[in-house]
Design a protein around this motif. Structure first.
Motif, mmCIF file in Angstrom:
data_model
loop_
_atom_site.group_PDB
_atom_site.id
_atom_site.type_symbol
_atom_site.label_atom_id
_atom_site.label_comp_id
_atom_site.label_asym_id
_atom_site.label_seq_id
_atom_site.Cartn_x
_atom_site.Cartn_y
_atom_site.Cartn_z
ATOM 1 N N LYS A 1 24.552 34.292 -6.651
ATOM 2 C CA LYS A 1 23.189 34.022 -6.657
ATOM 3 C C LYS A 1 22.470 35.196 -7.241
ATOM 4 O O LYS A 1 22.544 36.076 -6.731
ATOM 5 C CB LYS A 1 22.871 33.814 -4.946
ATOM 6 C CG LYS A 1 23.467 32.779 -4.506
ATOM 7 C CD LYS A 1 22.824 32.527 -3.042
ATOM 8 C CE LYS A 1 23.743 31.550 -1.972
ATOM 9 N NZ LYS A 1 23.254 30.112 -2.532
ATOM 10 N N ASP A 2 21.840 34.997 -8.269
ATOM 11 C CA ASP A 2 21.292 35.766 -9.252
ATOM 12 C C ASP A 2 20.046 35.402 -9.774
ATOM 13 O O ASP A 2 19.453 36.325 -10.740
ATOM 14 C CB ASP A 2 22.482 36.538 -10.202
ATOM 15 C CG ASP A 2 22.672 35.489 -11.305
ATOM 16 O OD1 ASP A 2 22.302 34.422 -11.036
ATOM 17 O OD2 ASP A 2 23.692 35.730 -12.315
ATOM 18 N N ILE A 3 19.462 34.344 -9.431
ATOM 19 C CA ILE A 3 18.374 33.932 -9.968
ATOM 20 C C ILE A 3 17.388 34.355 -8.724
ATOM 21 O O ILE A 3 17.397 33.736 -7.748
ATOM 22 C CB ILE A 3 18.285 32.379 -10.260
ATOM 23 C CG1 ILE A 3 19.349 32.064 -11.108
ATOM 24 C CG2 ILE A 3 16.957 31.804 -10.327
ATOM 25 C CD1 ILE A 3 19.429 30.588 -11.217
ATOM 26 N N LEU B 1 5.358 27.272 -4.688
ATOM 27 C CA LEU B 1 4.843 28.367 -4.474
ATOM 28 C C LEU B 1 5.643 29.503 -3.767
ATOM 29 O O LEU B 1 6.744 29.127 -2.864
ATOM 30 C CB LEU B 1 3.819 28.273 -3.177
ATOM 31 C CG LEU B 1 2.744 27.165 -3.441
ATOM 32 C CD1 LEU B 1 1.991 27.067 -2.367
ATOM 33 C CD2 LEU B 1 1.888 27.656 -4.664
ATOM 34 N N LEU B 2 5.612 30.870 -3.937
ATOM 35 C CA LEU B 2 6.224 31.932 -3.302
ATOM 36 C C LEU B 2 5.532 32.044 -1.985
ATOM 37 O O LEU B 2 4.554 32.043 -1.672
ATOM 38 C CB LEU B 2 6.157 33.161 -3.997
ATOM 39 C CG LEU B 2 7.029 33.219 -4.972
ATOM 40 C CD1 LEU B 2 6.617 34.586 -6.003
ATOM 41 C CD2 LEU B 2 8.407 33.240 -4.965
ATOM 42 N N ASN B 3 6.492 32.500 -0.846
ATOM 43 C CA ASN B 3 6.141 32.737 0.545
ATOM 44 C C ASN B 3 6.678 33.959 1.120
ATOM 45 O O ASN B 3 8.091 34.024 1.067
ATOM 46 C CB ASN B 3 5.943 31.505 1.426
ATOM 47 C CG ASN B 3 5.819 31.683 2.760
ATOM 48 O OD1 ASN B 3 6.014 32.179 3.649
ATOM 49 N ND2 ASN B 3 4.346 31.039 3.037
ATOM 50 N N ASN C 1 21.448 30.265 -7.150
ATOM 51 C CA ASN C 1 22.289 29.995 -8.384
ATOM 52 C C ASN C 1 21.685 28.604 -8.699
ATOM 53 O O ASN C 1 20.792 27.929 -8.177
ATOM 54 C CB ASN C 1 23.531 30.054 -8.198
ATOM 55 C CG ASN C 1 24.007 28.892 -6.973
ATOM 56 O OD1 ASN C 1 23.297 27.990 -6.635
ATOM 57 N ND2 ASN C 1 25.156 29.671 -6.250
ATOM 58 N N ARG C 2 22.316 28.144 -10.040
ATOM 59 C CA ARG C 2 21.709 26.916 -10.397
ATOM 60 C C ARG C 2 22.050 25.707 -9.514
ATOM 61 O O ARG C 2 21.081 24.921 -9.397
ATOM 62 C CB ARG C 2 22.279 26.712 -11.676
ATOM 63 C CG ARG C 2 21.952 27.655 -12.950
ATOM 64 C CD ARG C 2 20.616 27.115 -13.470
ATOM 65 N NE ARG C 2 19.884 28.139 -14.368
ATOM 66 C CZ ARG C 2 18.777 28.181 -14.854
ATOM 67 N NH1 ARG C 2 17.898 26.774 -14.670
ATOM 68 N NH2 ARG C 2 18.267 29.033 -15.658
ATOM 69 N N THR D 1 11.919 33.139 -10.738
ATOM 70 C CA THR D 1 12.438 32.252 -11.814
ATOM 71 C C THR D 1 12.665 30.738 -11.189
ATOM 72 O O THR D 1 12.334 29.922 -11.788
ATOM 73 C CB THR D 1 13.767 32.998 -12.235
ATOM 74 O OG1 THR D 1 13.529 34.219 -12.429
ATOM 75 C CG2 THR D 1 14.401 32.024 -13.264
ATOM 76 N N ALA D 2 13.250 30.799 -9.780
ATOM 77 C CA ALA D 2 13.286 29.554 -9.014
ATOM 78 C C ALA D 2 12.127 28.861 -8.777
ATOM 79 O O ALA D 2 11.991 27.424 -9.189
ATOM 80 C CB ALA D 2 13.932 29.668 -7.831
ATOM 81 N N VAL D 3 11.017 29.371 -8.514
ATOM 82 C CA VAL D 3 9.515 28.503 -8.744
ATOM 83 C C VAL D 3 9.344 28.207 -9.897
ATOM 84 O O VAL D 3 8.812 27.073 -10.008
ATOM 85 C CB VAL D 3 8.518 29.842 -8.035
ATOM 86 C CG1 VAL D 3 7.310 29.118 -8.334
ATOM 87 C CG2 VAL D 3 8.636 29.973 -6.615
ATOM 88 N N ALA D 4 9.221 28.977 -11.018
ATOM 89 C CA ALA D 4 9.065 28.276 -12.390
ATOM 90 C C ALA D 4 9.870 27.036 -12.581
ATOM 91 O O ALA D 4 9.321 26.167 -13.223
ATOM 92 C CB ALA D 4 9.334 29.457 -13.517
#
Length: 428
Positions: A165-167, A192-194, A217-218, A171-174
């Protein structure tokens, strides 16, 4: 078929909106969550002491935004008005009245957080691990035990291990914003980030929240897309788009089982899931089972740790089971919904396919429904009281591939696994 009476539809809409408004301040997961300070203190003490969570903890840290007695009375009045205006035997009225009763139970459950009564009401709403699927069948606890052994064998193979898990959350939000915009181009969905969440992600009415310090991760992102996006956001959007039954955008505890089961089923059917993901879900069943048998928070945490779960994952699952309760109290059993719902929804899918009742399958997505009511919802769609779902995941929008795959399922399920083991065992 004649169009529904406009006066009747107006009454349905009015009563539906009253349910929606009445439930608005009820936020179950916010009311029962354990804050990050509990986690920090637990790990600071080398994971050897029970977290300091009691009945007063919830009153201090998670005060309710409503008066429980007033809120219960409000739902009771709505239930009475539904019976008075729509009739006691009206199928739609029966569903709406049941929702009011469930919400009253939810309010009471939140009122008694940190007590044994909390766990008793939770079991009434979400079930117990000792429940069976059918008379004489194995229990949910049996399912957990059987699946655990199978998955442990699978996870011993290096090819089954998940990527690191390196994302980062940003980046996950985008990535998810881009994917969900393609799926729901005109819905205004936002990711959204929280920084106030305990879970990695959670879907709302038109948004998906991602915990700002979570790593992915992906495969995690693939699961979030279909589980939280296609299913949870999809059924919410379909429910809120209803012209009359607007309450279909809001889920009761009984709808949770169908919702989570449908989400897990979608993960698996679209090949987004993994043995590691399924192992975590099964361990939630095992954790609830242990807590129902008298295990405390430390017992559950250590059990998970001894079964190849990381300290972080072990803590996360143990918290899910004891949130709303105390570290030595009766469990919050909502996490049984994932596996119970998967089995029920999968069996419904098999039966519908075998009998050619394909028109019933899209109804699963018309809102936050329960599987038991699907026949009623199908009739209400035919009558024009409910509209068909506007959004369907690809494998439900075009059922050819799914129907082909499911056509074999009944026959394959009838084969004796013991005999298969005897016949094929020498080949492995």
């Amino acid at each position: 078929m004649s169009a529904p009476d406009p006066h009747y539809l107006s009454l349905v809409r009015e009563l539906s909106e009253r349910i929606v408004e009445a439930q608005r301040p009820i936020r179950v997961l916010d009311a029962i969550k354990w804050h990050s300070t509990v986690r920090k203190e637990f790990f600071a003490r080398d994971c050897r002491e029970l977290p300091a969570v009691d009945q007063d903890y919830y009153q201090r840290n998670n005060p309710l935004d409503f008066d429980p007695a007033v809120k219960r009375a409000e739902f009771q009045q709505i239930e009475r008005d539904i019976a008075r205006k729509l009739g006691q035997l009206n199928p739609l009225a029966q569903i709406m009245r049941r929702m009011c009763r469930e919400y009253r139970s939810v309010v009471r459950m939140l009122e008694v957080r940190g007590s044994n009564e909390f766990g008793t009401i939770s079991e009434d709403l979400y079930g117990s691990s000792s429940d069976v699927f059918h008379a004489g069948d194995p229990t949910l606890a049996d399912l957990g035990t059987a699946m655990e052994a199978t998955l442990i064998n699978l996870l011993q193979n290096a090819s089954m291990q998940e990527a690191r898990k390196d994302i980062r959350a940003e980046t996950a939000v985008a990535i998810l914003n881009e994917r969900l915009l393609a799926v729901f181009p005109d819905a205004g969905i936002r990711v959204l980030l929280n920084d106030q969440m305990t879970a990695d992600a959670a879907a709302g009415s038109d948004y998906l929240k991602i915990r700002s310090d979570a790593l992915f991760n992906r495969l995690d992102i693939d699961v979030l897309e279909v589980h939280e996006g296609w299913v949870h956001l999809g059924t919410t959007l379909n429910g809120t788009a209803q012209p009359w039954c607007t309450f279909l955008g809001k889920g009761t505890p009984s709808a949770t089982t169908t919702q989570e089961g449908l989400a897990v089923l979608t993960e698996i059917l679209t090949l987004r899931s993994s043995p590691s993901r399924l192992y975590r879900l099964i361990n939630r069943v095992r954790a609830v089972t242990l807590a129902e048998e008298g295990a405390d928070f430390l017992d559950v945490f250590n059990y998970l740790l001894q079964h190849n779960m990381t300290p972080e994952d072990s803590y996360s699952i143990a918290v899910r089971v004891f949130r709303g309760s105390t570290p030595t109290g009766r469990p919050f059993t909502k996490d049984l919904a994932y596996m119970r719902g998967f089995v029920q929804t999968y069996n419904f899918l098999r039966l519908a396919m075998s009998q050619g009742e394909l028109d019933s399958l899209p109804v699963l997505f018309c809102g936050k429904i329960t599987l038991e009511d699907i026949k009623t919802w199908r009739l209400l769609i035919d009558e024009g009281v409910v509209i068909a779902p506007q959004f369907l995941p690809p494998h439900f929008a075009d059922l050819k591939g799914l129907a082909t795959w499911m056509s074999f399922s009944r026959f394959i399920a009838s084969l004796s696994f013991d005999q298969l083991q005897a016949d094929y065992g020498a080949l492995l």
